[in-house]
Structures are given as structure tokens and as C-alpha cells.
Design a protein around this motif. Structure first.
Motif, PDB file in Angstrom:
ATOM      1  N   ASP A 103      -0.664  -2.427  -5.861  1.00  0.00           N
ATOM      2  CA  ASP A 103      -1.549  -1.257  -5.890  1.00  0.00           C
ATOM      3  C   ASP A 103      -1.951  -0.923  -7.320  1.00  0.00           C
ATOM      4  O   ASP A 103      -2.616   0.060  -7.560  1.00  0.00           O
ATOM      5  CB  ASP A 103      -0.865  -0.045  -5.225  1.00  0.00           C
ATOM      6  CG  ASP A 103       0.433   0.325  -5.928  1.00  0.00           C
ATOM      7  OD1 ASP A 103       0.995  -0.540  -6.631  1.00  0.00           O
ATOM      8  OD2 ASP A 103       0.882   1.471  -5.781  1.00  0.00           O
ATOM      9  N   TYR A 110       3.117   7.451   2.363  1.00  0.00           N
ATOM     10  CA  TYR A 110       3.141   8.869   2.037  1.00  0.00           C
ATOM     11  C   TYR A 110       4.497   9.503   2.246  1.00  0.00           C
ATOM     12  O   TYR A 110       4.865  10.449   1.591  1.00  0.00           O
ATOM     13  CB  TYR A 110       2.106   9.619   2.865  1.00  0.00           C
ATOM     14  CG  TYR A 110       0.813   9.680   2.154  1.00  0.00           C
ATOM     15  CD1 TYR A 110       0.734  10.368   0.937  1.00  0.00           C
ATOM     16  CD2 TYR A 110      -0.304   9.051   2.629  1.00  0.00           C
ATOM     17  CE1 TYR A 110      -0.449  10.418   0.252  1.00  0.00           C
ATOM     18  CE2 TYR A 110      -1.483   9.099   1.945  1.00  0.00           C
ATOM     19  CZ  TYR A 110      -1.557   9.793   0.763  1.00  0.00           C
ATOM     20  OH  TYR A 110      -2.720   9.853   0.083  1.00  0.00           O
ATOM     21  N   THR A 116       3.472   6.526  -8.257  1.00  0.00           N
ATOM     22  CA  THR A 116       4.713   6.344  -7.500  1.00  0.00           C
ATOM     23  C   THR A 116       5.920   6.202  -8.424  1.00  0.00           C
ATOM     24  O   THR A 116       7.041   6.148  -7.958  1.00  0.00           O
ATOM     25  CB  THR A 116       4.606   5.113  -6.592  1.00  0.00           C
ATOM     26  OG1 THR A 116       4.108   4.023  -7.357  1.00  0.00           O
ATOM     27  CG2 THR A 116       3.668   5.373  -5.446  1.00  0.00           C
ATOM     28  N   THR A 118      -8.098  -2.135  -7.091  1.00  0.00           N
ATOM     29  CA  THR A 118      -7.209  -1.904  -5.957  1.00  0.00           C
ATOM     30  C   THR A 118      -7.773  -0.741  -5.159  1.00  0.00           C
ATOM     31  O   THR A 118      -8.705  -0.079  -5.596  1.00  0.00           O
ATOM     32  CB  THR A 118      -5.802  -1.513  -6.433  1.00  0.00           C
ATOM     33  OG1 THR A 118      -5.905  -0.265  -7.101  1.00  0.00           O
ATOM     34  CG2 THR A 118      -5.223  -2.548  -7.377  1.00  0.00           C
ATOM     35  N   ARG A 170       0.850  -1.177   0.000  1.00  0.00           N
ATOM     36  CA  ARG A 170       0.000   0.000   0.000  1.00  0.00           C
ATOM     37  C   ARG A 170       0.891   1.233   0.000  1.00  0.00           C
ATOM     38  O   ARG A 170       2.103   1.126   0.080  1.00  0.00           O
ATOM     39  CB  ARG A 170      -0.936  -0.036   1.200  1.00  0.00           C
ATOM     40  CG  ARG A 170      -0.234  -0.062   2.517  1.00  0.00           C
ATOM     41  CD  ARG A 170      -1.205  -0.532   3.604  1.00  0.00           C
ATOM     42  NE  ARG A 170      -0.519  -0.801   4.844  1.00  0.00           N
ATOM     43  CZ  ARG A 170      -0.395   0.062   5.815  1.00  0.00           C
ATOM     44  NH1 ARG A 170      -0.893   1.273   5.694  1.00  0.00           N
ATOM     45  NH2 ARG A 170       0.227  -0.266   6.933  1.00  0.00           N
ATOM     46  N   LEU A 171       0.244   2.360  -0.062  1.00  0.00           N
ATOM     47  CA  LEU A 171       0.997   3.583  -0.274  1.00  0.00           C
ATOM     48  C   LEU A 171       1.681   4.080   0.994  1.00  0.00           C
ATOM     49  O   LEU A 171       1.101   4.092   2.059  1.00  0.00           O
ATOM     50  CB  LEU A 171       0.039   4.650  -0.776  1.00  0.00           C
ATOM     51  CG  LEU A 171       0.719   5.911  -1.245  1.00  0.00           C
ATOM     52  CD1 LEU A 171       1.341   5.689  -2.604  1.00  0.00           C
ATOM     53  CD2 LEU A 171      -0.284   7.023  -1.297  1.00  0.00           C
ATOM     54  N   GLY A 202       6.306   8.346  -0.751  1.00  0.00           N
ATOM     55  CA  GLY A 202       5.514   8.328  -1.976  1.00  0.00           C
ATOM     56  C   GLY A 202       5.547   6.950  -2.617  1.00  0.00           C
ATOM     57  O   GLY A 202       4.944   6.709  -3.643  1.00  0.00           O
ATOM     58  N   ALA A 203       6.255   6.022  -1.993  1.00  0.00           N
ATOM     59  CA  ALA A 203       6.367   4.681  -2.565  1.00  0.00           C
ATOM     60  C   ALA A 203       5.376   3.733  -1.878  1.00  0.00           C
ATOM     61  O   ALA A 203       4.569   4.159  -1.072  1.00  0.00           O
ATOM     62  CB  ALA A 203       7.783   4.175  -2.395  1.00  0.00           C
ATOM     63  N   VAL A 204       5.473   2.483  -2.216  1.00  0.00           N
ATOM     64  CA  VAL A 204       4.527   1.538  -1.638  1.00  0.00           C
ATOM     65  C   VAL A 204       5.176   0.732  -0.513  1.00  0.00           C
ATOM     66  O   VAL A 204       6.349   0.410  -0.555  1.00  0.00           O
ATOM     67  CB  VAL A 204       3.975   0.576  -2.705  1.00  0.00           C
ATOM     68  CG1 VAL A 204       2.948   1.292  -3.538  1.00  0.00           C
ATOM     69  CG2 VAL A 204       5.087   0.037  -3.579  1.00  0.00           C
TER      70      VAL A 204
END
Lengths: 462, 658
Positions: free
Chosen positions: A215, A115, B465, B78, A112-113, A118-120
Motif C-alpha cells: 500500500d 479498518y 498504519t 497505490t 490493502r487496508l 488499522g493495519a493492512v
């Protein structure tokens, strides 16, 4: 809650601006700027980004950045924090389905993200996985354990040892199969190390990752997970396997031996290929179809042998023309005990570094030759230079892949220093890291543009 | 069935009951009464060499079967950034489509099929888009954030479109009002669909990834013609930069429509602005009709939560109807089911759109959601009855069908799709009690629409991303602002001031001819004549001759300058135009030869008039001054054109025969 939580990721000048106007992250803000008015929810900012902009989500769902130098006035008119969570649903228990254990190590298999960057970041519990891939419940009963969370490139000796021990524990507890979620960059390193550390496996140990994070709607994660669970739960291949896409299409997965597999493309889904042989099997959600006939079969006993050894005094040298002897000298001076040389052609380096190789040998450094060509065998008898090198103590490692050579030498040197013992460990294959023969279809790198290849690609998806 | 109920009469009666007015007769009062409201999303491809996020060439297209490879993908929903699943996403997942992408090596690389991450954004495209952002008076953002917008229909292999807002809160000035703009975004174009049959949808990837902008308006338009006017305005504005693509599919719009009490429904991919008035008119009345139908249903059904469908599998030996589609279903081993819709009598044949009854909304959804190809159902209220007395007695054996109150649907499909089909029928019927469903609809030239998919919400946005934010400095924005063209409303005012006829404006703006006219006038051309040459004569030539490859509008300006320099008079330009259009490489002297133009001085012409005049005196049977003038004019005109102004010629002739 600490004060900084109100300004996630903001720093320097942009943080000052938010504080000055008393506007928080997740606050609904109205801004008056020299470029006009903007309204939206203030979002956290990736801490790697600059301190000149504030990020906001506008009503239509898009994100925009506002240059702080244009802000005349700003006020918070509401506050609504987003709660980002994959819906947790109880993973259902189904009588009669195999029991599979999923070990999490990090990586993008389920994510999931984040913050901050900004990556997962990975999401993992059985409930979360079931929420994201409900089909898993038709394949097995699942239990999960997050052993550690590191990016693939940060895997190392400590993680290898922990993982091997956890596998041993789980097998002794009677599990039907093990799946390891893993970042893809070093998936093949882990495949090799587990093959050496976990011997005489009675059940499958399947490494799986994804080339597109979960995602994304077109992620390969869901299908890879299903394939891996199917393999771990039902296949009779009791080996360390890497399970990833066969073609780039959502069609089938391939099961590769942990010792013969390599990541061959930086971003393709079908990046993992068995080198110098065929994969062990194909897998779909319906089941596993073996390609190879001779593999280690599933057993009911629990007699796994865990050999959790790893020396961190091994390195690799990728030879290039013009290499100077001081490179090798520096490695020896730094105390390294083993070097995997990745040589050109059949296994060559230039004469200029011979003196350094002699010195290394004299210092008791174990040296093995592998190949930049990836495919094929080291053959040091053909030219005099090869014979010279063997005389200087470099041992040819057959068709062992360079990374596998590095892993195996580390594992061997974790157990002994004796050159003969090490050599025996290195050259006695545990699971095909050196094979006696290379089948004709073990090397298939087709060239695009050739009519027959184009014809094949058009008719058969690769 | 023996009862007196005639579905078609019911269709007409309900059409009347809801107060449907055909568009030709509708007035603003009608639109006010039903609360017509509409907004636009205008898409425009940008004229760049390469695609937006990879280095493939843009604008190279290929046929459906010209592909080098195929890739198969499935789309899974998703979570959005805000932690919610999107409605469309879930619906699309229900359909379990296999998506096939056809790839041609000339115009697609591994980026298009999502096997390579994006490269940096195409700056050429970004700058064009920013220019249009400034031109549309938007507030320009400080930093561009690439966002992923989910599309699970497969139209983009990643499952999302990379898109970014460049400006918010702009406006355009129409003839009688200002229309507010919500935002302008830059985005990558999607795949083109080849086919969609059953569970397999095929796309080609040639258009995928081409740079596109989307201008979104507020729902400020209150009648169908205004929607078209706004749409034309935005398209002309985009074209005025000269940096956007034109031709089939280069500009497409989605039109949002609702009526009072209705729901925002999006009509997708309207190819021609001419279709807009009819489409928006019909959509507004469709919603209005659905709401009146809802009132009717609520009158009949007290407990709407308890309402559900009743269904039964039909025994194929018993059910002997020989309707062709049913025969096809039987031959393919499909299951056939009857569904009883309690209290739905007269609802299936309720007016929906011109020549379309409500039943079609169910059939549309069976196709899209349950993947059952049409024809996929018959029912008890078809215009031509298909169900027979025998069929009804079979159905009545299994279902508590009351022919005074209920309606029957008989549908068929592969066994695997039946559960989804039943859910779909019940879902659509239950929505009829509640509201107008939130959906996107596909448009047809005749002004009607069909269900396409559930309308996605803001929940499908997700930060990309793979990309970093792109700051937009003040210097850069200021620089771009220096070169932007005049506003369309200013150009219209200028046309009027120049005395150019109004019927040319649409053509002149759509082809972005303003700059050329302006240049011609600055070279000394008569404004009105220049406008007519471009607005009437060029339009005619475009419709009747083949344009040469090297032809540009600038060549016409050169032609005008050539005529001015040589003091040639109109309508010589008009005569040269077809030649110049077809052979732009030809020098103008040669063009004049081709059209048989010869230079004559005024004196030459006067002497020729005299010769002609005496010729007429010899030959004429009725020699009146008018006849003589007309005859001489007819003879001299072809020679005089270009050499002398024609009204001057006429006075010359009149003077010389006095």
C-alpha cells in the motif's frame, strides 16, 4: 446487515454516542462541539484504540479524531460507503511464457487496508495482482491459490506440512515454478523447512515477501514479486530459494538458499543475507545471474519427494551468563525431546548447567550445539569445556544456523527417535545447511566510518 | 511559408482579444470581470532541535555533492483509502523516473530513506504547531491522526508525506476583510531537488523530515494584492510565536488561483511574498485566455471527440533542418516526428502569459511527462520561424497538413519515450477543447509559471498504519492557550496607537519585533521613538552591517534600558546600534567610548556654546543670528547628542546668542 456493521470498530462510550445521535460509520456527519464545528465522513475505528474518540474524514481527505466529551450535537446528513478494492483485471494468458503458481500464506506482499485493526490485509487474486503489478503478465502465466492467511509469526508445523504437500501436488501437475508469498519475519524458517520437506525438486520454489507493504508507493513488493516470478518461471535453479532485495535500492534481488539465509534487520529492505556463503544468484526483471556454480539444476521429471514430518517437541535455548540448570530441567520435565542450544563463542555454556544437561541426556533428549555468533563453526575440541559437553551428549552442528537447527531437529524427530538416526539426519546436509568450507567472502560485515568502507558505499550502492 | 500569417502579431492580437490588462493598470473591476479567485497554502518550518518522526537534527544542510551514500527508488501508484487511484499518481508512474537520494550521515538516518518505521511524533513540534493553531482561531481536533499523503514525484522516499490535521475552520482579520482558513496541518518537510534530467531525478535528504506546518485558506481573496496581504499576515502570525524558522526556504507558499469558468491551479513553492501579485495576476489571465481559446476551437471543430493528432516519423535524410536542437537530436540517435494539429492554426501562438504562447504548455508537458529535455520541439508558429519551405514539403509528403487551417509540431526524443510523448501532445490538445487543466505550476521571479504536474486530489490520502492516534486533552490545549502571543491585527492597532510610522509595520512584524518594542515601552521608552529605532534604524543596520553570532533583539532592549537609566537622550541609541549589533558582548560603556561619546552636563554645554558663540563672532564674514545659530548648532551637536534632547539644545543655543 447486522446492526454492529454500522459501527465498525466502535465500542463503549464512543459507540453509545454514535447510537445516541443516530450516526453511522460512512455517514456524513455535522458535529457541534465545544471546540467548534466539524464536518466529514465517519470512519471505522481501529478496535485497539480507545472509546473516547470518533474518527472522521474531512473534505480535504485528512482524518481527524473528535473527543466525544466535547460533542454537543451531531447529525447524519448523508451516507456513502467506500468500496475499497484493488481493480480486478483478468490476468492475460500469453502463449510461450512459463506457468507459475503463486501460493499465498499471508504477509504484506500484496495488501490493502483493514479498518478493524488499522493495519493492512493481503490482497491476492491474480486479477488483483495484475491490477497492482501489470508487469507480471510479461513474465509468466499466473495461477494463484490462497492456502491460508496467517501472519508470518503464526506459521507453524501445520502450515509447513500443508505447504509442502501443496508444492508436491503442484509439481506433479506439471508447473514450471512455484512462488510462495510469505511474511518476512519467519521467511527463513519456512525456507529451511521446505528444503527438508520437499527434496529432489525439479523446479524452483521461491519464497518472497516485502519489507514495505504494497500500500506504499515505495514498496519493495512489486519488484520482489517480479523477481520471484522471473526466477520461478525461467531460472534453472531447482531449489528452495528466498528472493528479496539485494541492496536497499530498487536495483536487484538476491536468491538465497533456504537453509543459509537469515533476516538481519528489523526493517531494512535488504534484510535477508546468506550467512557463511554467497547467495546462489542475483535477479533482475531481465533474468537470473548465478553467483554460485554448483546448484541443483531444473529437470523435466516430476520426481519430487515430499517428507512432511515435524515434531512439536523441540525447543531452543539461547544461553546467557548466569543461566541456571532449572531452565533445562523445566524443558525436560515438560516433555521436550530435542533442544537446540545456542551457545557462546565456539559453542559454550557454563559449568553450572552441566548437571541439567546430564539429566536431559539421560532422559533421551537430543541436544545440538549452534552459535550466537551466527557466523562460523561450532568447535568443541579447542577447550576442555567443549569436550566435557560432547561427553554429556551435546552434538556440534557445524555451521548450521540456530533457526535452521531447530527446524531440522523438528523435522528429524518427526521421523525417528533413534539417536543415531537423528544424528545422521542432522549432520547429513540436504542443501548446505552445514557446509564443508566457509569462503572468505561468506563473512562480510563492514564497519561504517572506516574510510575505505565509506568510499565504497559512496561509489557503490549497497 | 509564403502565407501572410505572422505568429507574433497573432500573439498580440489574441492578447488584446481576451482583454489582457497589465497588473499595474488592472483595477478591481478587471478582476471582477474575469472572476479572480485565490487561496493560499502557507508552509512554515518550526524551530525544533530534531526532525518530526526521527531523531536526526533539524536544520543542518549540506551541499549537493556532500553525501555519504545514494539510494535508488521508483514510485508506484497505490490505492487510496477510498479505493481509487489518484490522477497525479498515474501520471507520475507514466514517467518511469528513477529517483536517487543522496544521504548525509549527519542529518539523515534510515528513517529518511524508509528503511526504519517512524518513531513517536516530536512533541516539541506538535506543541508549537498547536500554539499556532490556537492563535489562528482554528477548531482544534480531539485526536491527531497521522495521514499519508501520496507524492509520487519522489520528493519523499516513502512515496508519501506523513501529515496530520490539528485544526479546521479558522480565520484571520485583514485590513478590510476577514479571510477564512480551512485547516492547519503538521507535516514532515520534503527532499530538496538537485537535478531532474531525462528519467533520472536526484534529491538530497537534509531537509526531509523537518517539522513544518501548513495553513490553508479558503479562496476568499479577490485581487492579487489581497493574496499577498493574507500571505504576509499568516507568515507574521507564525513568526509572532518566535518558535519558527526564518531564512531561505523556511517559509514557502503554494498559491491557488482560478478565474471565472477556470480551474483551481496551484502555483507551487513561491519563495517570496513579493512575487505573489504578479504570479496570481498572470495565472488568472492565463486561464481566462485558455477559456477564450477553447471558445475559438469549439467554433472551428464540431466533433471534438473525433479530433486526434496525425503524426509521422521523419526520415533524417529527407528532413535536413539544421536547427541546433535538431542536430543534437540527430547526433544522439533520437527519433524525429512531425505532428499535425488539425484546425490549430493560430492556437500555438495564442497568448498564454506575458511573452509566452500556448505552444509552451505542450513543450512543458513533453519535458515533465515524457521526460524529453527542452528544447524538445519546434512548431509552425514560433516567433522566429525555424521550419523552412523545404521542411514543409517533407512534412506534407507524410501528413495532410493544410497551411490555411492546421498547425505543425516537430518534436524529438529517445525511441522509448515517443509513445508517451505522442499521448502527451494529444492529451494537452484535447484538453484545450474542454477546460483549464487541473495542475500544479512552478513559479518564476518574472511572474510567469510553467507546468509542474497534474494537481493531486483528495484521493491520495491514506491512514498511516505505522502510527497511533494522539489524543489532545482539554488541559493540554488550555495550557498552550495561556502563552500565545497577541493577534497580528491587535498588534497593528497597537502600533497605530503608539504613533509608530506605518512604513515600519511590515518589517516589525516580519521580524517579530513587537514583543521587544513593548518591553522597551514598559521600561519607560517613548513609544514612537522605540518604534522608529526598531523599524527604521535597526532595518538600516541589518542592511549595512554584519550581525554578530550572539546578537539577539533582546540586547537592543537592554541598550534602551541602559540609556533610560543614565538619562541619555535620543538619537544616542541610533548611534550605538551598529556597535551593539556587531559586538553584542561589549558592555555599553565601552560602546559609548567607541562612538566617542562624552558626558556633559547642561552647564558644560552652555559654557561651550558661549565659547563657540564668541569664536563665531571673530571669524564670521556674514554674522546673522540664523547663521550663528546654525554654525554653533553644527559644532555643539556631536558633543550634545545623548546628553540633551536636541530641541532643547536648539533653544539653549538660540537663548545664549540673543
Amino acid at each position: 446487515m447486522e446492526n454492529t456493521d454500522f459501527f465498525q470498530g466502535y465500542k463503549g462510550r464512543s459507540l453509545d454516542v454514535l447510537k445516541k445521535f443516530n450516526v453511522r460509520v460512512w455517514g456524513q456527519a455535522e458535529m457541534n462541539t465545544t471546540r467548534g464545528e466539524f464536518k466529514g465522513t465517519i470512519l471505522p475505528r481501529s478496535s485497539n484504540d480507545d472509546d473516547e474518540h470518533i474518527v472522521m474524514k474531512v473534505i480535504t481527505g485528512y482524518n481527524i479524531g473528535i473527543d466525544i466529551n466535547t460533542i454537543i450535537d451531531m447529525k447524519e446528513v448523508g451516507y456513502k460507503k467506500a468500496n475499497y478494492a484493488i481493480p480486478e483485471k483478468q490476468f492475460p494468458y500469453t502463449e510461450g511464457l512459463p506457468h507459475v503458481k503463486l501460493f499465498g500464506t499471508g504477509g504484506t506482499i500484496a495488501s490493502r487496508l483493514d479498518y478493524r485493526t488499522g493495519a493492512v490485509i493481503p490482497a491476492f487474486s491474480p486479477g488483483e495482482l495484475y491490477g497492482a503489478v501489470p508487469e507480471l503478465a510479461d513474465i509468466c502465466n499466473l495461477d494463484t491459490e490462497k492456502i491460508f492467511a496467517v501472519f508470518s509469526e503464526n506459521m507453524g508445523p501445520q502450515q509447513y506440512i500443508e505447504l509442502a504437500k501443496a508444492i508436491g501436488r503442484e509439481i506433479e501437475n506439471g508447473i514450471d515454478g512455484i512462488v510462495i508469498g510469505h511474511g518476512t519475519d519467519t521467511l527463513h524458517h519456512t525456507g529451511a523447512v521446505l528444503t527438508f520437506m520437499c527434496q529432489n525438486l525439479p523446479v524452483p520454489v521461491v519464497l518472497v515477501g516485502s519489507q514495505r507493504s504494497s500500500d506504499r508507493p515505495s514498496s519493495d513488493a512489486a519488484l520482489n514479486l517480479q523477481h520471484a516470478m522471473k526466477t520461478a518461471g525461467t531460472s534453472d535453479i531447482a531449489e528452495v530459494l528466498v528472493c528479496m532485495f539485494g541492496p536497499t535500492s530498487d536495483e536487484y534481488g538476491l536468491l538465497h538458499k533456504g537453509t543459509r539465509v537469515r533476516k538481519m534487520h528489523s526493517s531494512y529492505r535488504s534484510t535477508f543475507r546468506t550467512i557463511g556463503d554467497t547467495p546462489v544468484a542475483m535477479v533482475t526483471t531481465k533474468g537470473v545471474t548465478p553467483i554460485k556454480k554448483d546448484y541443483n539444476k531444473r529437470r523435466n521429471d516430476r520426481n519430487v519427494i515430499i517428507k512432511p514430518y515435524f515434531s512439536d517437541k523441540v525447543t531452543m535455548v539461547y544461553y546467557y551468563t548466569g543461566m541456571k540448570p532449572d531452565v533445562i530441567d523445566a524443558i525436560v520435565d515438560a516433555g521436550y525431546k530435542g533442544i537446540i542450544i545456542v551457545g557462546t563463542g565456539l559453542g559454550h555454556v557454563n559449568k553450572e548447567i552441566y548437571p541439567a544437561i546430564r539429566r536431559a541426556h539421560a532422559a533421551g533428549v537430543h541436544m545440538y550445539m549452534t552459535l550466537q555468533t551466527i557466523w562460523g563453526y561450532v568447535q568443541m575440541y579447542v577447550y576442555d569445556t567443549g569436550r566435557d559437553m560432547m561427553a554429556m551428549g551435546i552434538i556440534p552442528a557445524g555451521n548450521m544456523l540456530p533457526e535452521v537447527g531447530y527446524i531440522k531437529l523438528s523435522w528429524a524427530l518427526g521421523q525417528t527417535d533413534d539417536p543415531e538416526e537423528v544424528k545422521k539426519l542432522m549432520l547429513t546436509p540436504i542443501n548446505d545447511e552445514i557446509t564443508e568450507r566457509e569462503p572468505y567472502n561468506g563473512y562480510l560485515v563492514y564497519q561504517g566510518g572506516v574510510p575505505e568502507v565509506e568510499d565504497f558505499i559512496r561509489k557503490v550502492r549497497k | 511559408m509564403k502565407n501572410q500569417f505572422d505568429p507574433y502579431s497573432n500573439y498580440l492580437a489574441t492578447m488584446k482579444k481576451i482583454g489582457y490588462v497589465p497588473r499595474k493598470e488592472a483595477t478591481q473591476d478587471d478582476y471582477n470581470r474575469i472572476g479572480f479567485m485565490s487561496g493560499l497554502e502557507v508552509h512554515q518550518q518550526l524551530l525544533t532541535k530534531k526532525k518530526l518522526f526521527c531523531h536526526c537534527p533539524a536544520g543542518i544542510f549540506h551541499g549537493d555533492d556532500e553525501y555519504d551514500a545514494e539510494v535508488i527508488r521508483h514510485m508506484r501508484p497505490t490505492l487510496s483509502e477510498l479505493g481509487e487511484y489518484d490522477g497525479t499518481a498515474l501520471m507520475e508512474f507514466k514517467t518511469k523516473k528513477e529517483i536517487v537520494y543522496r544521504i548525509n550521515n549527519e542529518n539523515a538516518c534510515t528513517y529518511e530513506v524508509d528503511d526504519t518505521p517512524p518513531f513517536l511524533i516530536n512533541r516539541e513540534a506538535l506543541d508549537i504547531a498547536l500554539e499556532i493553531t490556537i492563535l489562528s482561531k482554528f477548531n482544534v481536533v480531539g485526536e491527531v491522526h497521522i495521514t499519508r499523503k501520496q507524492y509520487l514525484d519522489g520528493s519523499i522516499p516513502t512515496g508519501f508525506q506523513r501529515t496530520a490535521i490539528l485544526g479546521v475552520e479558522g480565520e484571520i482579520q485583514l485590513k478590510n476583510k476577514v479571510v477564512r482558513l480551512i485547516q492547519l496541518s503538521i507535516e514532515e518537510d520534503s527532499c530538496r531537488e538537485i537535478s531532474d534530467i531525462g528519467h533520472r531525478r536526484i534529491y538530497k535528504t537534509d531537509r526531509l523530515g523537518m517539522p513544518l506546518i501548513e495553513t490553508v485558506t479558503y479562496p476568499d481573496m479577490v485581487n492579487p494584492d489581497e493574496v499577498k496581504e493574507a500571505c504576509d499576515y499568516i507568515r507574521f502570525l507564525n513568526r509572532s510565536t518566535g518558535k519558527v524558522r526564518t531564512g531561505m526556504g523556511a517559509g514557502r507558499e503554494d498559491v491557488n488561483v482560478s478565474c471565472k469558468g477556470g480551474t483551481r491551479v496551484e502555483i507551487k513553492g513561491v519563495a517570496h511574498t513579493n512575487w505573489i501579485p504578479e504570479l496570481t495576476h498572470n495565472e488568472c489571465y492565463r486561464q481566462w485566455s485558455l477559456l477564450r481559446m477553447k471558445d475559438e476551437l469549439l467554433n472551428r471543430v464540431k466533433d471534438i471527440d473525433a479530433w486526434k493528432i496525425e503524426y509521422a516519423y521523419l526520415d533524417l535524410n529527407e528532413f535536413t533542418n539544421n536547427y541546433p536542437a535538431i542536430k543534437y537530436a540527430k547526433d544522439n540517435g533520437y527519433k524525429i516526428l512531425a505532428v499535425n494539429l488539425k484546425d490549430f492554426k493560430g492556437i500555438l501562438s495564442w497568448f498564454n502569459q506575458p511573452d509566452i504562447m500556448f505552444a509552451q504548455e505542450i513543450s512543458d508537458r513533453l519535458k515533465v511527462i515524457a521526460c524529453i529535455e527542452k528544447p524538445n520541439m519546434i512548431h509552425s508558429e514560433m516567433k522566429e520561424q525555424v521550419l523552412t519551405e523545404a521542411d514543409y514539403s517533407v512534412i506534407k509528403k507524410h501528413l495532410s497538413f493544410n497551411d490555411e487551417k492546421d498547425a505543425i509540431i516537430v518534436f524529438w526524443g529517445p525511441e522509448a519515450d515517443i509513445a508517451c510523448a505522442l499521448e502527451t501532445i494529444e492529451e494537452r490538445c484535447k484538453m484545450a477543447f474542454q477546460c483549464v487543466p487541473n495542475e500544479t505550476r512552478k513559479s518564476f521571479e518574472n511572474g510567469t509559471t510553467i507546468f509542474e504536474r497534474v494537481l493531486p486530489g483528495a484521493d491520495r490520502m491514506y491512514p498511516d498504519t505505522d502510527s497511533m492516534p494522539i489524543p489532545l486533552t482539554k488541559e493540554h490545549i488550555d495550557n498552550l492557550g495561556k502563552n500565545i502571543p497577541d493577534d497580528i491585527s491587535d498588534r497593528l492597532a497597537q502600533f497605530i496607537a503608539w504613533g509608530i510610522p506605518e512604513d515600519t509595520y511590515h518589517y516589525l512584524l516580519s521580524k517579530n519585533l513587537f514583543p521587544y518594542i513593548k518591553q522597551a515601552i514598559e521600561s519607560g521608552a517613548d513609544p514612537k521613538k522605540a518604534g522608529v529605532l526598531f523599524g527604521h534604524n535597526l532595518k538600516f543596520v541589518e542592511g549595512h552591517y554584519n550581525q554578530a553570532k550572539g546578537f539577539t533583539y533582546a540586547r537592543i532592549v537592554e541598550m534602551i534600558q541602559f540609556c533610560l537609566k543614565n538619562n541619555f537622550q535620543s538619537p544616542l541609541g541610533e548611534m550605538m546600534l551598529p556597535e551593539v549589533y556587531q559586538y553584542p558582548e561589549k558592555d555599553f560603556e565601552s560602546v559609548l567610548k567607541t562612538i566617542n561619546f562624552k558626558k556633559y552636563s547642561k552647564e558644560d554645554l552652555i559654557s561651550k556654546i558661549k565659547v563657540l558663540s564668541s569664536e563665531f563672532d571673530k571669524e564670521a564674514r556674514v554674522n546673522t543670528p540664523k547663521n550663528k545659530t546654525d554654525w554653533v548648532m553644527g559644532k555643539i551637536r556631536p558633543l550634545a547628542i545623548g546628553n540633551i534632547n536636541l530641541s532643547e539644545l536648539k533653544s539653549l543655543v538660540e537663548n545664549s546668542i540673543k
